[in-house]
Design a protein around this motif. Structure first.
Motif, PDB file in Angstrom:
ATOM      1  N   LEU A  14      33.283  28.487  69.447  1.00  0.00           N
ATOM      2  CA  LEU A  14      31.899  28.419  68.982  1.00  0.00           C
ATOM      3  C   LEU A  14      31.044  29.351  69.826  1.00  0.00           C
ATOM      4  O   LEU A  14      31.223  29.423  71.048  1.00  0.00           O
ATOM      5  CB  LEU A  14      31.356  26.998  69.114  1.00  0.00           C
ATOM      6  CG  LEU A  14      32.041  25.909  68.296  1.00  0.00           C
ATOM      7  CD1 LEU A  14      33.250  25.359  69.010  1.00  0.00           C
ATOM      8  CD2 LEU A  14      31.071  24.791  68.020  1.00  0.00           C
ATOM      9  N   GLY A  15      30.133  30.036  69.183  1.00  0.00           N
ATOM     10  CA  GLY A  15      29.220  30.914  69.894  1.00  0.00           C
ATOM     11  C   GLY A  15      27.830  30.822  69.297  1.00  0.00           C
ATOM     12  O   GLY A  15      27.683  30.669  68.083  1.00  0.00           O
ATOM     13  N   VAL A  16      26.827  30.911  70.134  1.00  0.00           N
ATOM     14  CA  VAL A  16      25.434  30.908  69.687  1.00  0.00           C
ATOM     15  C   VAL A  16      24.851  32.280  70.000  1.00  0.00           C
ATOM     16  O   VAL A  16      24.930  32.754  71.144  1.00  0.00           O
ATOM     17  CB  VAL A  16      24.606  29.812  70.379  1.00  0.00           C
ATOM     18  CG1 VAL A  16      23.151  29.878  69.948  1.00  0.00           C
ATOM     19  CG2 VAL A  16      25.183  28.434  70.089  1.00  0.00           C
ATOM     20  N   PHE A  17      24.284  32.892  68.965  1.00  0.00           N
ATOM     21  CA  PHE A  17      23.683  34.209  69.109  1.00  0.00           C
ATOM     22  C   PHE A  17      22.178  34.124  68.918  1.00  0.00           C
ATOM     23  O   PHE A  17      21.705  33.478  67.989  1.00  0.00           O
ATOM     24  CB  PHE A  17      24.265  35.181  68.078  1.00  0.00           C
ATOM     25  CG  PHE A  17      25.658  35.624  68.395  1.00  0.00           C
ATOM     26  CD1 PHE A  17      25.877  36.790  69.120  1.00  0.00           C
ATOM     27  CD2 PHE A  17      26.749  34.889  67.980  1.00  0.00           C
ATOM     28  CE1 PHE A  17      27.152  37.202  69.419  1.00  0.00           C
ATOM     29  CE2 PHE A  17      28.041  35.294  68.272  1.00  0.00           C
ATOM     30  CZ  PHE A  17      28.246  36.456  68.997  1.00  0.00           C
ATOM     31  N   ASN A  18      21.472  34.808  69.778  1.00  0.00           N
ATOM     32  CA  ASN A  18      20.043  35.029  69.630  1.00  0.00           C
ATOM     33  C   ASN A  18      19.912  36.520  69.334  1.00  0.00           C
ATOM     34  O   ASN A  18      20.013  37.335  70.251  1.00  0.00           O
ATOM     35  CB  ASN A  18      19.288  34.641  70.893  1.00  0.00           C
ATOM     36  CG  ASN A  18      17.793  34.720  70.717  1.00  0.00           C
ATOM     37  OD1 ASN A  18      17.294  35.024  69.640  1.00  0.00           O
ATOM     38  ND2 ASN A  18      17.070  34.455  71.786  1.00  0.00           N
ATOM     39  N   ASN A  21      22.585  38.967  70.982  1.00  0.00           N
ATOM     40  CA  ASN A  21      23.001  38.465  72.294  1.00  0.00           C
ATOM     41  C   ASN A  21      23.690  37.116  72.200  1.00  0.00           C
ATOM     42  O   ASN A  21      23.127  36.160  71.649  1.00  0.00           O
ATOM     43  CB  ASN A  21      21.782  38.341  73.217  1.00  0.00           C
ATOM     44  CG  ASN A  21      21.122  39.674  73.472  1.00  0.00           C
ATOM     45  OD1 ASN A  21      21.789  40.671  73.681  1.00  0.00           O
ATOM     46  ND2 ASN A  21      19.803  39.682  73.434  1.00  0.00           N
ATOM     47  N   LEU A  22      24.889  37.036  72.777  1.00  0.00           N
ATOM     48  CA  LEU A  22      25.607  35.768  72.881  1.00  0.00           C
ATOM     49  C   LEU A  22      24.980  34.968  74.017  1.00  0.00           C
ATOM     50  O   LEU A  22      24.986  35.408  75.167  1.00  0.00           O
ATOM     51  CB  LEU A  22      27.093  36.019  73.158  1.00  0.00           C
ATOM     52  CG  LEU A  22      27.985  34.798  73.307  1.00  0.00           C
ATOM     53  CD1 LEU A  22      28.057  34.019  71.995  1.00  0.00           C
ATOM     54  CD2 LEU A  22      29.372  35.211  73.759  1.00  0.00           C
ATOM     55  N   VAL A  23      24.427  33.799  73.697  1.00  0.00           N
ATOM     56  CA  VAL A  23      23.727  33.010  74.708  1.00  0.00           C
ATOM     57  C   VAL A  23      24.482  31.752  75.136  1.00  0.00           C
ATOM     58  O   VAL A  23      24.159  31.149  76.157  1.00  0.00           O
ATOM     59  CB  VAL A  23      22.293  32.649  74.252  1.00  0.00           C
ATOM     60  CG1 VAL A  23      21.451  33.909  74.121  1.00  0.00           C
ATOM     61  CG2 VAL A  23      22.290  31.868  72.955  1.00  0.00           C
ATOM     62  N   ALA A  24      25.476  31.350  74.361  1.00  0.00           N
ATOM     63  CA  ALA A  24      26.308  30.194  74.732  1.00  0.00           C
ATOM     64  C   ALA A  24      27.621  30.283  73.963  1.00  0.00           C
ATOM     65  O   ALA A  24      27.656  30.795  72.842  1.00  0.00           O
ATOM     66  CB  ALA A  24      25.597  28.884  74.402  1.00  0.00           C
ATOM     67  N   ASN A  25      28.697  29.804  74.572  1.00  0.00           N
ATOM     68  CA  ASN A  25      29.977  29.749  73.860  1.00  0.00           C
ATOM     69  C   ASN A  25      30.855  28.640  74.429  1.00  0.00           C
ATOM     70  O   ASN A  25      30.734  28.279  75.594  1.00  0.00           O
ATOM     71  CB  ASN A  25      30.696  31.096  73.878  1.00  0.00           C
ATOM     72  CG  ASN A  25      31.116  31.526  75.265  1.00  0.00           C
ATOM     73  OD1 ASN A  25      30.488  31.173  76.259  1.00  0.00           O
ATOM     74  ND2 ASN A  25      32.158  32.302  75.348  1.00  0.00           N
ATOM     75  N   SER A  50      23.964  23.407  77.945  1.00  0.00           N
ATOM     76  CA  SER A  50      23.583  24.819  77.807  1.00  0.00           C
ATOM     77  C   SER A  50      22.064  24.919  77.779  1.00  0.00           C
ATOM     78  O   SER A  50      21.356  23.914  77.792  1.00  0.00           O
ATOM     79  CB  SER A  50      24.170  25.408  76.518  1.00  0.00           C
ATOM     80  OG  SER A  50      23.480  24.931  75.386  1.00  0.00           O
ATOM     81  N   ASP A  51      21.588  26.144  77.720  1.00  0.00           N
ATOM     82  CA  ASP A  51      20.147  26.377  77.640  1.00  0.00           C
ATOM     83  C   ASP A  51      19.657  26.429  76.204  1.00  0.00           C
ATOM     84  O   ASP A  51      18.511  26.799  75.952  1.00  0.00           O
ATOM     85  CB  ASP A  51      19.796  27.693  78.341  1.00  0.00           C
ATOM     86  CG  ASP A  51      20.056  27.630  79.835  1.00  0.00           C
ATOM     87  OD1 ASP A  51      19.967  26.527  80.403  1.00  0.00           O
ATOM     88  OD2 ASP A  51      20.353  28.683  80.425  1.00  0.00           O
ATOM     89  N   VAL A  52      20.528  26.072  75.265  1.00  0.00           N
ATOM     90  CA  VAL A  52      20.201  26.131  73.835  1.00  0.00           C
ATOM     91  C   VAL A  52      20.074  24.714  73.298  1.00  0.00           C
ATOM     92  O   VAL A  52      20.869  23.838  73.633  1.00  0.00           O
ATOM     93  CB  VAL A  52      21.299  26.890  73.052  1.00  0.00           C
ATOM     94  CG1 VAL A  52      20.951  26.975  71.583  1.00  0.00           C
ATOM     95  CG2 VAL A  52      21.527  28.274  73.639  1.00  0.00           C
ATOM     96  N   SER A  53      19.086  24.492  72.452  1.00  0.00           N
ATOM     97  CA  SER A  53      18.890  23.192  71.811  1.00  0.00           C
ATOM     98  C   SER A  53      19.492  23.221  70.410  1.00  0.00           C
ATOM     99  O   SER A  53      19.474  24.254  69.738  1.00  0.00           O
ATOM    100  CB  SER A  53      17.392  22.890  71.721  1.00  0.00           C
ATOM    101  OG  SER A  53      17.165  21.775  70.902  1.00  0.00           O
TER     102      SER A  53
END
Length: 88
Positions: A14-18, A21-25, A50-53
């Motif tokens: 799983l990856g979160v992109f902003n 930019n990949l911000v969490a995985n 993580s820093d992502v909600s």
């Protein structure tokens, strides 16, 4: 933000992109026996470290080679993240 999930026979990545930019995985084991509730809650719990909600996720894309997990994964995402994922 965009959550992308790649489901393979051994792992789900799983990856979160902003933007670009990949911000969490994260990496989880692929288990076909998980229920939709277990899957949704497991994914949501990763965001606590993580820093992502979870509320920051606007779209989700899932790619998978494991049809057996798709029902639980999709329904867990819809129920707990309140986003209908795009399946590729």
């Amino acid at each position: 933000m965009l959550l992308v999930i790649d489901v393979s026979n051994t792992n789900m990545v799983l990856g979160v992109f902003n933007g670009e930019n990949l911000v969490a995985n994260w990496r989880l084991s692929t288990k076909s026996g998980r229920t939709a509730d277990e899957t949704g809650l497991l994914i949501c719990s990763l965001f606590a470290y993580s820093d992502v909600s979870v509320g920051d996720i606007e779209a989700i894309i899932v790619s998978s080679v494991v049809p057996d997990v798709m029902y639980s994964l999709t329904n867990g995402i819809v129920k707990y993240l309140d986003v209908t994922p795009i399946i590729v």
